[in-house]
Design an enzyme around this catalytic site. Structure first.
Site, PDB file in Angstrom:
ATOM      1  N   LYS A  22      46.912  84.170  21.967  1.00  9.64           N
ATOM      2  CA  LYS A  22      47.295  83.297  20.904  1.00  9.64           C
ATOM      3  C   LYS A  22      47.170  83.658  19.716  1.00  9.64           C
ATOM      4  O   LYS A  22      47.793  83.603  18.762  1.00  9.64           O
ATOM      5  CB  LYS A  22      46.413  81.807  21.116  1.00  9.64           C
ATOM      6  N   ASN A  23      45.861  84.113  19.262  1.00  9.87           N
ATOM      7  CA  ASN A  23      45.393  84.741  17.950  1.00  9.87           C
ATOM      8  C   ASN A  23      46.203  85.886  17.391  1.00  9.87           C
ATOM      9  O   ASN A  23      46.414  86.052  16.220  1.00  9.87           O
ATOM     10  CB  ASN A  23      43.966  84.750  17.561  1.00  9.87           C
ATOM     11  N   ARG A  92      45.572  75.104  11.383  1.00  6.97           N
ATOM     12  CA  ARG A  92      45.228  75.870  10.267  1.00  6.97           C
ATOM     13  C   ARG A  92      45.791  77.506   9.999  1.00  6.97           C
ATOM     14  O   ARG A  92      46.169  77.805   8.951  1.00  6.97           O
ATOM     15  CB  ARG A  92      43.755  76.403  10.280  1.00  6.97           C
ATOM     16  N   CYS A 116      37.704  72.226   8.996  1.00  9.21           N
ATOM     17  CA  CYS A 116      37.963  71.802  10.417  1.00  9.21           C
ATOM     18  C   CYS A 116      36.533  71.755  11.199  1.00  9.21           C
ATOM     19  O   CYS A 116      35.355  71.989  10.526  1.00  9.21           O
ATOM     20  CB  CYS A 116      38.743  72.806  11.357  1.00  9.21           C
ATOM     21  N   PRO A 122      37.653  78.136   3.979  1.00  5.47           N
ATOM     22  CA  PRO A 122      38.460  78.225   2.697  1.00  5.47           C
ATOM     23  C   PRO A 122      39.419  79.509   2.949  1.00  5.47           C
ATOM     24  O   PRO A 122      39.278  80.079   4.022  1.00  5.47           O
ATOM     25  CB  PRO A 122      37.223  78.845   1.840  1.00  5.47           C
ATOM     26  N   ASP A 124      40.339  81.357  -0.087  1.00  4.51           N
ATOM     27  CA  ASP A 124      40.343  81.798  -1.217  1.00  4.51           C
ATOM     28  C   ASP A 124      40.599  83.282  -1.396  1.00  4.51           C
ATOM     29  O   ASP A 124      41.350  83.790  -2.139  1.00  4.51           O
ATOM     30  CB  ASP A 124      38.896  81.642  -2.040  1.00  4.51           C
ATOM     31  N   LEU A 125      40.205  84.112   0.035  1.00  5.95           N
ATOM     32  CA  LEU A 125      40.533  85.372  -0.198  1.00  5.95           C
ATOM     33  C   LEU A 125      41.994  85.734   0.159  1.00  5.95           C
ATOM     34  O   LEU A 125      42.522  86.947  -0.326  1.00  5.95           O
ATOM     35  CB  LEU A 125      39.647  86.101   1.168  1.00  5.95           C
ATOM     36  N   ILE A 338      29.512  84.162  11.514  1.00  7.65           N
ATOM     37  CA  ILE A 338      30.974  84.075  10.941  1.00  7.65           C
ATOM     38  C   ILE A 338      31.036  82.481  10.372  1.00  7.65           C
ATOM     39  O   ILE A 338      31.634  82.383   9.546  1.00  7.65           O
ATOM     40  CB  ILE A 338      31.985  84.513  11.982  1.00  7.65           C
TER      41      ILE A 338
HETATM   42  N1  EPU Z   1      36.471  83.270   4.901  1.00  9.66           N
HETATM   43  C1  EPU Z   1      36.532  82.867   3.412  1.00  9.66           C
HETATM   44  N2  EPU Z   1      37.385  82.710   2.679  1.00  9.66           N
HETATM   45  C2  EPU Z   1      38.898  82.940   3.175  1.00  9.66           C
HETATM   46  C3  EPU Z   1      38.937  83.320   4.561  1.00  9.66           C
HETATM   47  C4  EPU Z   1      37.914  83.426   5.255  1.00  9.66           C
HETATM   48  O1  EPU Z   1      35.323  82.644   2.986  1.00  9.66           O
HETATM   49  O2  EPU Z   1      39.784  83.119   2.279  1.00  9.66           O
HETATM   50  C5  EPU Z   1      35.286  82.995   5.645  1.00  9.66           C
HETATM   51  C6  EPU Z   1      35.356  81.946   6.805  1.00  9.66           C
HETATM   52  O3  EPU Z   1      35.041  80.661   6.276  1.00  9.66           O
HETATM   53  C7  EPU Z   1      34.559  82.535   7.971  1.00  9.66           C
HETATM   54  C8  EPU Z   1      34.822  83.987   7.667  1.00  9.66           C
HETATM   55  O4  EPU Z   1      35.446  84.208   6.306  1.00  9.66           O
HETATM   56  O5  EPU Z   1      33.282  82.467   7.484  1.00  9.66           O
HETATM   57  C9  EPU Z   1      36.038  84.528   8.739  1.00  9.66           C
HETATM   58  O6  EPU Z   1      37.299  83.991   8.798  1.00  9.66           O
HETATM   59  P1  EPU Z   1      38.357  84.471   8.919  1.00  9.66           P
HETATM   60  O7  EPU Z   1      39.368  84.183   7.867  1.00  9.66           O
HETATM   61  O8  EPU Z   1      38.320  85.946   9.799  1.00  9.66           O
HETATM   62  O9  EPU Z   1      39.125  83.501  10.158  1.00  9.66           O
HETATM   63  P2  EPU Z   1      40.605  83.091  10.534  1.00  9.66           P
HETATM   64  O10 EPU Z   1      41.366  84.418  10.115  1.00  9.66           O
HETATM   65  O11 EPU Z   1      40.972  81.758   9.792  1.00  9.66           O
HETATM   66  C10 EPU Z   1      40.743  83.792  13.027  1.00  9.66           C
HETATM   67  C11 EPU Z   1      40.860  83.029  14.384  1.00  9.66           C
HETATM   68  C12 EPU Z   1      39.665  82.275  14.767  1.00  9.66           C
HETATM   69  C13 EPU Z   1      38.448  83.276  14.861  1.00  9.66           C
HETATM   70  C14 EPU Z   1      38.278  84.022  13.439  1.00  9.66           C
HETATM   71  C15 EPU Z   1      37.027  84.933  13.273  1.00  9.66           C
HETATM   72  C16 EPU Z   1      43.134  82.924  14.512  1.00  9.66           C
HETATM   73  C17 EPU Z   1      44.370  82.086  14.423  1.00  9.66           C
HETATM   74  N3  EPU Z   1      41.999  82.426  14.361  1.00  9.66           N
HETATM   75  O12 EPU Z   1      40.483  82.633  11.901  1.00  9.66           O
HETATM   76  O13 EPU Z   1      39.909  81.971  15.943  1.00  9.66           O
HETATM   77  O14 EPU Z   1      37.149  82.373  15.109  1.00  9.66           O
HETATM   78  O15 EPU Z   1      39.452  84.642  13.223  1.00  9.66           O
HETATM   79  O16 EPU Z   1      37.315  85.925  14.389  1.00  9.66           O
HETATM   80  O17 EPU Z   1      43.494  83.957  14.350  1.00  9.66           O
HETATM   81  C18 EPU Z   1      39.779  80.383  17.756  1.00  9.66           C
HETATM   82  O18 EPU Z   1      40.680  80.899  18.413  1.00  9.66           O
HETATM   83  O19 EPU Z   1      39.286  79.486  18.315  1.00  9.66           O
HETATM   84  C19 EPU Z   1      39.413  80.532  16.512  1.00  9.66           C
HETATM   85  C20 EPU Z   1      38.803  79.707  15.678  1.00  9.66           C
END
Ligand code: EPU
Length: 432
Positions: A22-23, A92, A116, A122, A124-125, A338
């Protein structure tokens, strides 16, 4: 709203084939926005989140044809660049249309995703990375409005690390956007997750010039246009890890096919420490599609585990491992690095007789001899998976409510578990 009713205590035995990830599939689908040529994706799972992404992309001018498991995506209209709140709030991962749309169309309007159940989350990155590529970004009415001055982004060197490490979808967004930027982009502190590598593979097949995907430094040399491609989505490492825990928690024996063992070294390392054996069956020319058997010792050992960005132990398997450790002999310690608030399953597992003590982002799990069936629910996909696992092992009946969270990430989980011996059925509200 559907529920799963589980009669616990049945040993699982049989074979499960792991679906496409999925991801990985979500950003791969969004990458179709980078070209007007067709992109075919093979092994796309049939999940609620995939349906949401399809609807979003259709609104943004992408036409879908072919089999739903191997859709052909082709942009036919670039007139609408607004990802509306109505869809973004359901998922998201909608944020991953931002980079591709901005790069190809020179502008994008994407509703800002909210928090969520697993935390604030966030973006921001993502925005910092796109700004470094020259994008002008404003916020209006809850929407992110991004524009590339002169219609094209410019490559630059970007540090994309944050307080919790790298960002998976942020890396996907910036890497995708950089493929069409003028000049070279270097992403430092890039996410190393296999889903980022899979996206780089697709983008490369489309004509992008990318080096270093899978390492913390990704270099992208921008090109003028990208073409179509035909790409097989990698198998889902989180689904595979979940079924590994299912075999172990029922003291069963499951053969997993198309298991991406190469992406699961942190998981198999921790599972082996618990007493779970993951045995490769036959030669495996592609370590992303192995055949392996998962069995467990009768007495499970307690362990310490900390979630980390890849190649560390994935946060998406924390809840499932916690369910397993509830039945280990002794005290385990789980630290979530995380998403420090990702513990919705703790209170629910406690309702099943688990002995859990949480302090901040750490949970001490004191193993018990048995879990007891109970009605439970969690508004997070992986937490719900942990509860299903606990229900498979528990004495008596467990009802996991609101399984639409599970349906976002596991295709027909109840049918697949029932096929290997679980007593589990889906009950819809009208029947229940
Ligand atoms: N973060 C920031 N700023 C940002 C982006 C992220 O502070 O701009 C923080 C997040 O709050 C978190 C950490 O960085 O503490 C890592 O977040 P990340 O951005 O890597 O998460 P994501 O890309 O939004 C994906 C998966 C998640 C998985 C995370 C971590 C998808 C669709 N989602 O989310 O999957 O937990 O990476 O590996 O790929 C799930 O499948 O159940 C799921 C939540």
């Amino acid at each position: 709203m559907d529920s799963f009713v589980i009669e616990g205590g049945r040993r699982l035995d049989g074979t499960i084939r792991i679906n496409g990830s999925k991801n990985a599939a979500l950003p791969l689908m969004a990458a179709a926005l980078l070209t007007d040529q067709p992109v075919t994706l093979r092994g796309v799972p049939d999940l609620a989140d995939i349906g949401n992404m399809r609807r979003l992309l259709a609104e943004l001018g992408v036409e879908f044809s072919g089999d739903p498991g191997a859709p052909r995506l082709k942009v036919t209209d670039e007139g609408e660049s607004h990802a509306r709140y109505d869809i973004v709030r359901t998922m998201r991962a909608s944020i991953c249309v931002l980079g591709p749309m901005l790069a190809r169309r020179g502008e994008a309007r994407v509703s800002m995703p909210g928090g969520c159940a697993i935390g604030d989350r966030p973006v921001d990155l993502h925005l910092r990375g796109l700004r470094a590529l020259g994008a002008q970004i404003d916020l209006d009415g809850g929407d992110i409005i991004a524009r590339a001055p002169g219609g094209r982004l410019r490559g630059d060197t970007i540090f994309l690390g944050g307080a919790f490490g790298s960002t998976v979808l942020g890396t996907a967004n910036v890497m995708s956007a950089a493929t069409l930027a003028e000049g070279t982009t270097v992403i430092e502190s890039a996410a190393c997750e296999p889903e980022v590598v899979d996206l780089a593979r697709l983008l490369t097949a489309m004509g992008a010039k990318i080096e270093g995907a899978g390492s913390p430094r990704i270099t992208v040399h921008g090109v003028h246009r990208l073409g179509g491609a035909d790409h097989a989505v990698i198998p889902d490492r989180i689904e595979a890890a979940t079924y590994m825990c299912a075999a172990a928690i029922t003291n069963g024996s499951l053969v997993l096919e198309d298991c991406p063992l190469d992406c699961l070294l942190a998981v198999t390392d921790r599972l082996e420490a618990v007493g779970v054996r993951v045995e490769l069956l036959g030669p495996c020319p592609d370590m992303l599609r192995c055949r392996c058997r998962v069995t467990a010792e009768r007495v499970l050992r307690p362990i310490e585990v900390t979630t980390q960005p890849h190649p560390g132990f994935p946060t998406d398997v924390q809840a499932q491992l916690m369910a397993l450790l509830c039945l280990a002999e002794g005290n385990s310690v789980i630290t979530e690095k995380i998403f420090p608030e990702r513990f919705l399953h703790v209170a629910e597992l406690s309702r099943m007789g688990a002995r859990l003590f949480r302090q901040g982002n750490t949970v001490v799990v004191s193993g018990v001899r048995a879990l007891k069936g109970a009605p439970v629910m969690a508004s997070d996909l992986r937490a719900s998976a942990g509860l299903v696992l606990a229900g498979l092992a528990a004495q008596g009946t467990t009802t996991v409510n609101r399984v639409y969270h599970l349906d976002r990430g596991y295709e027909k989980m109840e049918e697949r578990l029932a096929a290997v011996g679980a007593r589990i059925e889906r009950v819809s509200d009208r029947e229940g």
